[in-house]
Design a protein around this motif. Structure first.
Motif, PDB file in Angstrom:
ATOM      1  N   LEU A  41       0.822  -1.202   0.000  1.00 32.57           N
ATOM      2  CA  LEU A  41       0.000   0.000   0.000  1.00 32.57           C
ATOM      3  C   LEU A  41       0.859   1.256   0.000  1.00 32.57           C
ATOM      4  CD1 LEU A  41      -2.902   1.200   0.254  1.00 32.57           C
ATOM      5  CD2 LEU A  41      -2.558   1.145   2.729  1.00 32.57           C
ATOM      6  N   LEU A  51      -4.144   9.058   0.501  1.00 35.00           N
ATOM      7  CA  LEU A  51      -5.280   8.202   0.804  1.00 35.00           C
ATOM      8  C   LEU A  51      -5.900   8.527   2.158  1.00 35.00           C
ATOM      9  CD1 LEU A  51      -3.898   4.758  -0.425  1.00 35.00           C
ATOM     10  CD2 LEU A  51      -5.697   6.122  -1.507  1.00 35.00           C
ATOM     11  N   ASP A  86     -10.779  -0.506   3.586  1.00 31.86           N
ATOM     12  CA  ASP A  86     -10.042  -1.580   4.248  1.00 31.86           C
ATOM     13  C   ASP A  86     -10.975  -2.427   5.098  1.00 31.86           C
ATOM     14  OD1 ASP A  86      -7.651  -3.002   5.168  1.00 31.86           O
ATOM     15  OD2 ASP A  86      -7.985  -1.965   7.073  1.00 31.86           O
ATOM     16  N   HIS A 135      -9.166   4.954   0.846  1.00 38.00           N
ATOM     17  CA  HIS A 135      -8.702   3.615   1.199  1.00 38.00           C
ATOM     18  C   HIS A 135      -9.861   2.856   1.842  1.00 38.00           C
ATOM     19  CE1 HIS A 135      -5.916   0.912   3.836  1.00 38.00           C
ATOM     20  NE2 HIS A 135      -6.447   0.254   2.821  1.00 38.00           N
TER      21      HIS A 135
END
Length: 211
Positions: free
Chosen positions: A3, A12, A31, A29
Motif C-alpha cells: 500500500l 489516501l 479496508d 482507502h
C-alpha cells in the motif's frame, strides 16, 4: 506491491460510512470492509481496496481508474458494463461475478482466482493475467487485444465468437479451451501448445484424423 508503495499513498484517506450509488470516490482507502447492496455507477479514482469482501453487491457500470485492490473476495457481484483502467488486482478471488460488457484496459490481475466469471462481450486491451487461475471463465464474443497469461492456468475458458489480436498464450501454464478454437485467430501460441490443441482444431474444422 505494498500500500505504501502506491504513488498516491500519502493522499489516501480511510473510508468511513456507507458506500453510495453513483458517488465519486477520490484517493480513498477501503479496508476490511463488507459490501452488500446497490452501488451502481460509483466511480473510484486512485483508490485502494484491501481485504474487502463483497457478496451479492451490485456495482453495475462502476468505474475503477488507477485503483489497487489486494486480498479481496468478490462473490456473486454484478460488475456488468463496468470500466477498469490502469488498475492492479492482487491476490483476489472473483467467484460467480457478472462482468459482461465491461471495458478493461491497462490492468494487471496477479495471483488471482477467477471462477465462473462472465466476461461475455467484454473488451480487454493491454491486460495481463499473471499466475492466475481462470476456471469456467466465459469470454464468448469478447475482444482481446494485447492480452497475456504468464504463469496462468486456464480451465474451461470459453472463447466462442471472441476476437483476438496479439493475445499471447505462450507462457500460460495450462490451456483448456472447450470451444471457440476457430476464434483463436490472432492468438500467439507455442509449438507444444499447438500440438496439444490440434485435436480440437481438427474437430472444429470437421477433420477426421485416422491412421
Amino acid at each position: 506491491m505494498r500500500l505504501e508503495d502506491l504513488p498516491h499513498a500519502h493522499l489516501l484517506q480511510r473510508h468511513t460510512g456507507p458506500l453510495r450509488a453513483d458517488a465519486r470516490y477520490d484517493t480513498v482507502h477501503f479496508d476490511d470492509l463488507a459490501l452488500t447492496g446497490q452501488f451502481g455507477g460509483a466511480q473510484f479514482l486512485e483508490c485502494a481496496f484491501t481485504a474487502v469482501r463483497a457478496e451479492e453487491a451490485r456495482l453495475r457500470r462502476a468505474s475503477f481508474n488507477e485503483v489497487w485492490m489486494q486480498g479481496g473476495r468478490l462473490v456473486g457481484v454484478d460488475l456488468a458494463e463496468s470500466e477498469w483502467q490502469d488498475t492492479e488486482v492482487e491476490g483476489c478471488v472473483l467467484a460467480g461475478v457478472s462482468a459482461y460488457g465491461s471495458a478493461v484496459r491497462r490492468t494487471v490481475f496477479r495471483q488471482c482466482k477467477l471462477e465462473s466469471v462472465n466476461l461475455r462481450g467484454a473488451v480487454l486491451r493491454d491486460v495481463v493475467f499473471e499466475d492466475c487461475l481462470l476456471r469456467d471463465v466465459d469470454l464468448a464474443e469478447a475482444k482481446l487485444t494485447d492480452v497475456s497469461f504468464p504463469g496462468s492456468t486456464l480451465e474451461e475458458v470459453r472463447l466462442r465468437g471472441a476476437v483476438l489480436k496479439n493475445a499471447d498464450l505462450r507462457r500460460a501454464a495450462r490451456l483448456d479451451l472447450p470451444d471457440g478454437h476457430l476464434g483463436l485467430r490472432g492468438a500467439i501460441v507455442s509449438t507444444p501448445q499447438l500440438l496439444d490443441l490440434a485435436p480440437r482444431f481438427a474437430q472444429a474444422l470437421g477433420i477426421s484424423v485416422q491412421d
